[in-house]
Design a protein around this motif. Structure first.
Motif, PDB file in Angstrom:
ATOM      1  N   PRO A   1      -5.758   3.932  -9.208  1.00 17.50           N
ATOM      2  CA  PRO A   1      -7.205   3.776  -9.354  1.00 17.50           C
ATOM      3  C   PRO A   1      -7.850   4.951 -10.084  1.00 17.50           C
ATOM      4  CG  PRO A   1      -6.661   4.329  -7.090  1.00 17.50           C
ATOM      5  CD  PRO A   1      -5.365   4.197  -7.832  1.00 17.50           C
TER       6      PRO A   1
ATOM      7  N   GLY B   1      -4.059   5.589  -0.243  1.00 22.31           N
ATOM      8  CA  GLY B   1      -5.219   4.707  -0.222  1.00 22.31           C
ATOM      9  C   GLY B   1      -5.135   3.581  -1.221  1.00 22.31           C
ATOM     10  N   ASP B   2      -5.941   3.636  -2.250  1.00 24.08           N
ATOM     11  CA  ASP B   2      -6.059   2.540  -3.205  1.00 24.08           C
ATOM     12  C   ASP B   2      -4.948   2.499  -4.255  1.00 24.08           C
ATOM     13  OD1 ASP B   2      -8.411   1.677  -1.973  1.00 24.08           O
ATOM     14  OD2 ASP B   2      -9.614   3.076  -3.151  1.00 24.08           O
ATOM     15  N   CYS B   3      -4.020   3.441  -4.219  1.00 27.72           N
ATOM     16  CA  CYS B   3      -2.876   3.445  -5.126  1.00 27.72           C
ATOM     17  C   CYS B   3      -1.868   2.438  -4.572  1.00 27.72           C
ATOM     18  CB  CYS B   3      -2.292   4.855  -5.169  1.00 27.72           C
ATOM     19  SG  CYS B   3      -1.134   5.154  -6.494  1.00 27.72           S
TER      20      CYS B   3
ATOM     21  N   SER C   1     -11.560  12.380  -0.649  1.00 30.86           N
ATOM     22  CA  SER C   1     -10.451  11.596  -0.105  1.00 30.86           C
ATOM     23  C   SER C   1      -9.659  12.416   0.912  1.00 30.86           C
ATOM     24  CB  SER C   1      -9.530  11.159  -1.242  1.00 30.86           C
ATOM     25  OG  SER C   1      -8.334  10.630  -0.748  1.00 30.86           O
TER      26      SER C   1
ATOM     27  N   THR D   1      -5.324  -7.396  -4.469  1.00 29.60           N
ATOM     28  CA  THR D   1      -5.521  -5.955  -4.290  1.00 29.60           C
ATOM     29  C   THR D   1      -6.882  -5.614  -3.691  1.00 29.60           C
ATOM     30  OG1 THR D   1      -6.435  -5.622  -6.513  1.00 29.60           O
ATOM     31  CG2 THR D   1      -4.018  -5.426  -6.264  1.00 29.60           C
TER      32      THR D   1
ATOM     33  N   GLU E   1       0.838  -1.193   0.000  1.00 26.47           N
ATOM     34  CA  GLU E   1       0.000   0.000   0.000  1.00 26.47           C
ATOM     35  C   GLU E   1       0.873   1.244   0.000  1.00 26.47           C
ATOM     36  OE1 GLU E   1      -2.967   0.098   3.037  1.00 26.47           O
ATOM     37  OE2 GLU E   1      -3.706  -1.898   2.536  1.00 26.47           O
TER      38      GLU E   1
ATOM     39  N   GLN F   1      -9.448  -5.331  -5.456  1.00 32.09           N
ATOM     40  CA  GLN F   1     -10.107  -4.570  -6.518  1.00 32.09           C
ATOM     41  C   GLN F   1     -10.915  -5.512  -7.400  1.00 32.09           C
ATOM     42  OE1 GLN F   1      -9.649  -1.133  -6.887  1.00 32.09           O
ATOM     43  NE2 GLN F   1      -8.410  -1.210  -5.041  1.00 32.09           N
TER      44      GLN F   1
END
Length: 184
Positions: A114, A9-11, A92, A39, A5, A41
């Motif tokens: 993302p 966040g989701d990157c 965010s 992930t 991570e 995702q």
């Protein structure tokens, strides 16, 4: 594949398992089932893109708006780049912050960016081949870009500004302040 991570966040940063011997090496660069499981995702990539650039070329910071937003999985096939993702998701906690990482043919790292992020890269080696997967088709009417040198973003591109080569289109990109006003 190891998934790390980032503070955005989701990157996510992905490191493949490489199998090498006296003949060379092999690794699986992408497996949709494994990617989605590791992930968390549910990403289905529909378009692959590749570019070639020489030292100092900066491409970015690009994004797609609305229903045409794109998640990307990026990597370098030859050479070395500084890869940058900027969080453009207004709700965010990292809105307006960026993450940068050196991606190279040698380290084989991949960055998952993302939807809701701007993306760009700068070539650090004499030349580079850059490859990325997108989960949505490109749409010209939905494209946007942020100025790579915007002081509000504070990105350290790691080379002298005089060495940076940018397209005329990217020189005319908007500021982050202008982007934020579109949500006011």
């Amino acid at each position: 594949m190891k998934v790390k991570e980032t503070y955005l966040g989701d990157c996510l940063l992905l490191e493949p398992m490489v199998f090498g011997d006296e003949r060379g090496y092999f690794y699986e660069s992408f497996n949709e089932d494994r990617f989605n499981t590791l992930t968390g995702q549910e990403t289905h990539f529909v378009q692959d893109n590749q570019s070639y650039s020489t030292r100092g070329v900066l491409r970015g910071l690009h994004f797609q708006r609305g229903e045409h937003a794109q998640a990307k999985l990026v990597r370098v096939l030859k050479g070395e780049v500084l890869d940058v993702a900027v969080d453009l998701r207004p709700r965010s906690k990292t809105f307006g912050e960026h993450f940068s990482v050196v991606l190279s043919a040698a380290n084989r790292l991949q960055l998952f960016i993302p939807r809701g992020f701007a993306h760009g890269f700068l070539v650090l080696s004499e030349e580079a081949e850059f490859f990325y997967k997108c989960d949505n088709y490109y749409n010209k009417e939905s494209e946007g870009s942020l100025l790579y040198s915007d002081p509000d973003l504070g990105i350290d591109w790691r080379i002298s500004p005089s060495e940076i080569i940018v397209s005329e289109k990217d020189k005319e990109s908007g500021s982050f302040a202008e982007f934020k006003r579109s949500f006011a």
